[in-house]
Design an enzyme around this catalytic site. Structure first.
Site, mmCIF file in Angstrom:
data_model
loop_
_atom_site.group_PDB
_atom_site.id
_atom_site.type_symbol
_atom_site.label_atom_id
_atom_site.label_comp_id
_atom_site.label_asym_id
_atom_site.label_seq_id
_atom_site.Cartn_x
_atom_site.Cartn_y
_atom_site.Cartn_z
ATOM 1 N N LYS A 9 0.683 -1.170 0.056
ATOM 2 C CA LYS A 9 -0.029 0.001 0.019
ATOM 3 C C LYS A 9 0.875 1.103 -0.068
ATOM 4 C CE LYS A 9 0.838 1.461 4.398
ATOM 5 N NZ LYS A 9 1.798 2.459 4.673
ATOM 6 N N PRO A 93 9.839 -4.015 -0.694
ATOM 7 C CA PRO A 93 11.021 -3.639 0.310
ATOM 8 C C PRO A 93 10.756 -3.714 1.709
ATOM 9 C CG PRO A 93 10.552 -1.580 -1.069
ATOM 10 C CD PRO A 93 9.737 -2.698 -1.492
ATOM 11 N N ALA A 95 10.486 -2.961 5.862
ATOM 12 C CA ALA A 95 10.436 -1.511 6.838
ATOM 13 C C ALA A 95 10.607 -0.601 5.894
ATOM 14 C CB ALA A 95 11.686 -1.882 7.867
ATOM 15 N N ALA A 96 9.744 -0.491 5.047
ATOM 16 C CA ALA A 96 9.794 0.724 3.966
ATOM 17 C C ALA A 96 8.450 1.647 4.217
ATOM 18 C CB ALA A 96 9.949 0.177 2.724
ATOM 19 N N GLY A 97 7.582 1.525 4.801
ATOM 20 C CA GLY A 97 6.311 2.256 4.837
ATOM 21 C C GLY A 97 5.417 1.887 3.962
ATOM 22 N N LEU A 98 5.469 0.441 3.448
ATOM 23 C CA LEU A 98 4.653 0.019 2.422
ATOM 24 C C LEU A 98 3.992 -1.439 2.843
ATOM 25 C CD1 LEU A 98 7.336 0.144 -0.653
ATOM 26 C CD2 LEU A 98 5.469 1.616 -0.295
ATOM 27 N N GLY A 100 4.514 -4.260 3.796
ATOM 28 C CA GLY A 100 4.926 -5.324 3.426
ATOM 29 C C GLY A 100 4.784 -6.681 4.405
ATOM 30 N N GLY A 101 4.970 -6.483 5.639
ATOM 31 C CA GLY A 101 4.662 -7.622 6.539
ATOM 32 C C GLY A 101 3.128 -7.748 6.772
ATOM 33 N N SER A 102 2.617 -6.715 6.860
ATOM 34 C CA SER A 102 0.979 -6.714 7.080
ATOM 35 C C SER A 102 0.232 -7.387 5.640
ATOM 36 C CB SER A 102 0.401 -5.557 7.058
ATOM 37 O OG SER A 102 1.020 -4.612 8.259
ATOM 38 N N ASP A 135 -2.346 -2.373 10.073
ATOM 39 C CA ASP A 135 -2.460 -2.186 8.568
ATOM 40 C C ASP A 135 -2.980 -3.615 8.034
ATOM 41 O OD1 ASP A 135 -1.439 0.450 8.459
ATOM 42 O OD2 ASP A 135 0.505 -0.391 7.987
HETATM 43 P P1 ATP Z 1 4.070 -0.429 7.810
HETATM 44 O O1 ATP Z 1 3.879 0.272 6.530
HETATM 45 O O2 ATP Z 1 2.775 -1.388 8.039
HETATM 46 O O3 ATP Z 1 4.384 0.227 8.849
HETATM 47 P P2 ATP Z 1 6.515 -1.488 6.944
HETATM 48 O O4 ATP Z 1 6.285 -1.525 5.314
HETATM 49 O O5 ATP Z 1 7.213 -0.069 7.269
HETATM 50 O O6 ATP Z 1 5.274 -1.760 7.639
HETATM 51 P P3 ATP Z 1 7.392 -4.140 7.105
HETATM 52 O O7 ATP Z 1 8.061 -4.574 5.855
HETATM 53 O O8 ATP Z 1 6.111 -4.586 7.257
HETATM 54 O O9 ATP Z 1 7.307 -2.644 7.518
HETATM 55 O O10 ATP Z 1 8.532 -4.744 8.256
HETATM 56 C C1 ATP Z 1 8.319 -4.057 9.657
HETATM 57 C C2 ATP Z 1 8.970 -5.095 10.647
HETATM 58 O O11 ATP Z 1 8.187 -6.511 10.434
HETATM 59 C C3 ATP Z 1 10.420 -5.496 10.191
HETATM 60 O O12 ATP Z 1 11.324 -5.242 11.277
HETATM 61 C C4 ATP Z 1 10.310 -6.906 9.802
HETATM 62 O O13 ATP Z 1 11.459 -7.800 10.260
HETATM 63 C C5 ATP Z 1 9.201 -7.567 10.446
HETATM 64 N N1 ATP Z 1 8.308 -8.636 9.752
HETATM 65 C C6 ATP Z 1 7.823 -9.590 10.237
HETATM 66 N N2 ATP Z 1 7.672 -10.359 9.200
HETATM 67 C C7 ATP Z 1 7.517 -9.797 8.168
HETATM 68 C C8 ATP Z 1 7.173 -10.303 6.824
HETATM 69 N N3 ATP Z 1 6.665 -11.348 6.491
HETATM 70 N N4 ATP Z 1 7.682 -9.246 5.753
HETATM 71 C C9 ATP Z 1 8.292 -8.319 6.062
HETATM 72 N N5 ATP Z 1 8.645 -7.706 7.611
HETATM 73 C C10 ATP Z 1 8.159 -8.625 8.311
#
Ligand code: ATP
Length: 304
Positions: A9, A93, A95-98, A100-102, A135
């Site tokens: 997202k 990517p 921990a990118a604000g996208l 990904g984990g969610s 998210d």
């Molecule tokens: P958001 O935009 O929801 O804040 P984000 O894009 O900044 O999330 P993510 O890529 O979701 O960050 O990663 C955040 C943390 O979640 C990382 O420290 C990562 O190690 C952890 N994590 C746990 N499971 C996953 C996964 N399946 N994919 C990515 N990161 C994961």
């Protein structure tokens, strides 16, 4: 085996309203699904283990992985005890604000529902998702929505604009916690109905003046007006993140100078992106950036 796309997202807007007494921040944002996606494969296994592997080494491959958390949640709520192996082909990517984990967690909820033929409604999966992360409900449903609360209270936004997006992931580690902490320190807060919440003790901190950015964005999207959407782009956390991480700000300035277009930040960063009205324009931007940056992505809004 079941395969699910786990779409990223971007934030079209992000207003932070106040810090709540539960420690979370009350946000008001417009989220949009884009076609940059991890591919999540789910395979039933003998026994009752939940295991995960991924094509990258920078995420945990144990019970901390949000995909595993989601599988555990699905089993707990459904009462099923079957084993599953999760494979994540990581394209978003980390921990990118996208989100990904969610997105991976949401894909697991949807995927297990298919794999095990349980037939739960998306709304039900989204409710379970809220226990995993703010998210996740949006990622379960996708498309475009206004997200309030911690990000889990969704109102769908129906629109047919499908602009292109060029994203740049700077090689900078950004701490979401630090960005929010700095936002609190700066103390930009809002007034209005929030005062009432403060009075009844649901919030900590002073309210901020001004309306949230999402009304203008929803109007722009509903009107299908690309120029208005560009004007309504807004992220409260961007100035804070630029202050904390000057290298991200430096890159943003450089991109805006090179491309002569506005560059935005998604979530708490550090991913930067720009919208483009057509594939031709987007590809030109993408090719220019690929010449001097490593992590550049060409993507597009998708509707559901
Ligand atoms: P958001 O935009 O929801 O804040 P984000 O894009 O900044 O999330 P993510 O890529 O979701 O960050 O990663 C955040 C943390 O979640 C990382 O420290 C990562 O190690 C952890 N994590 C746990 N499971 C996953 C996964 N399946 N994919 C990515 N990161 C994961």
């Amino acid at each position: 085996m079941v395969i699910e796309r786990a779409n990223a997202k971007i934030n079209l807007t992000l207003d932070v309203l106040y810090k709540r007494i539960d420690g979370y921040h009350e946000v008001d944002m417009v989220l949009q699904t884009i076609d940059l996606a991890d591919i999540v494969s789910l395979e039933e296994t003998a026994g009752s283990d939940i295991t995960v592997d991924a094509t990258v080494g920078n995420i945990p491959l144990d019970s901390r992985n949000l995909a595993v958390v989601a599988a555990e949640s699905f089993r707990r709520h459904s009462g099923l005890r079957k084993g599953v192996h999760i494979h994540i082909q990581k394209e978003i990517p980390v921990a990118a604000g996208l989100a990904g984990g969610s997105a991976d967690a949401a894909a697991v909820l949807r995927g297990l529902n298919r794999l095990w033929g349980t037939g739960y409604e998306l709304g039900q999966l989204a409710q379970w998702g809220a226990e995993i992360g703010s998210d996740v409900p949006f990622c379960v449903v996708g498309g475009c929505a206004v997200a309030r609360g911690r990000g889990e209270c969704l109102t769908p936004v129906d629109h047919s604009l499908l602009p292109w997006v060029v994203l740049v992931h700077p090689a900078v580690y950004v701490s979401t916690f630090e960005v929010y902490a700095a936002w609190e320190a700066i103390g930009e807060q809002k007034t209005g109905e929030i005062i009432e919440k403060q009075r009844i003790g649901e919030m900590v901190g002073k309210p901020r003046v001004g309306e949230t950015g999402n009304e203008g964005m929803v109007r722009a999207l509903s009107a299908g007006n690309y120029a208005w959407v560009q004007n309504a782009m807004h992220n409260d956390l961007a100035p804070v993140a630029y202050h904390l991480y000057p290298e991200v700000n430096g890159l943003r300035t450089r991109l805006e100078k090179t491309l002569q277009v506005p560059v935005h930040m998604s979530g708490s960063g550090p991913t930067l992106f720009t919208l483009a009205p057509s594939q031709t324009v987007a590809r030109r931007i993408y090719n220019t950036l690929r010449g001097f940056l490593k992590e550049v992505y060409l993507s597009r809004f998708i509707s559901v």
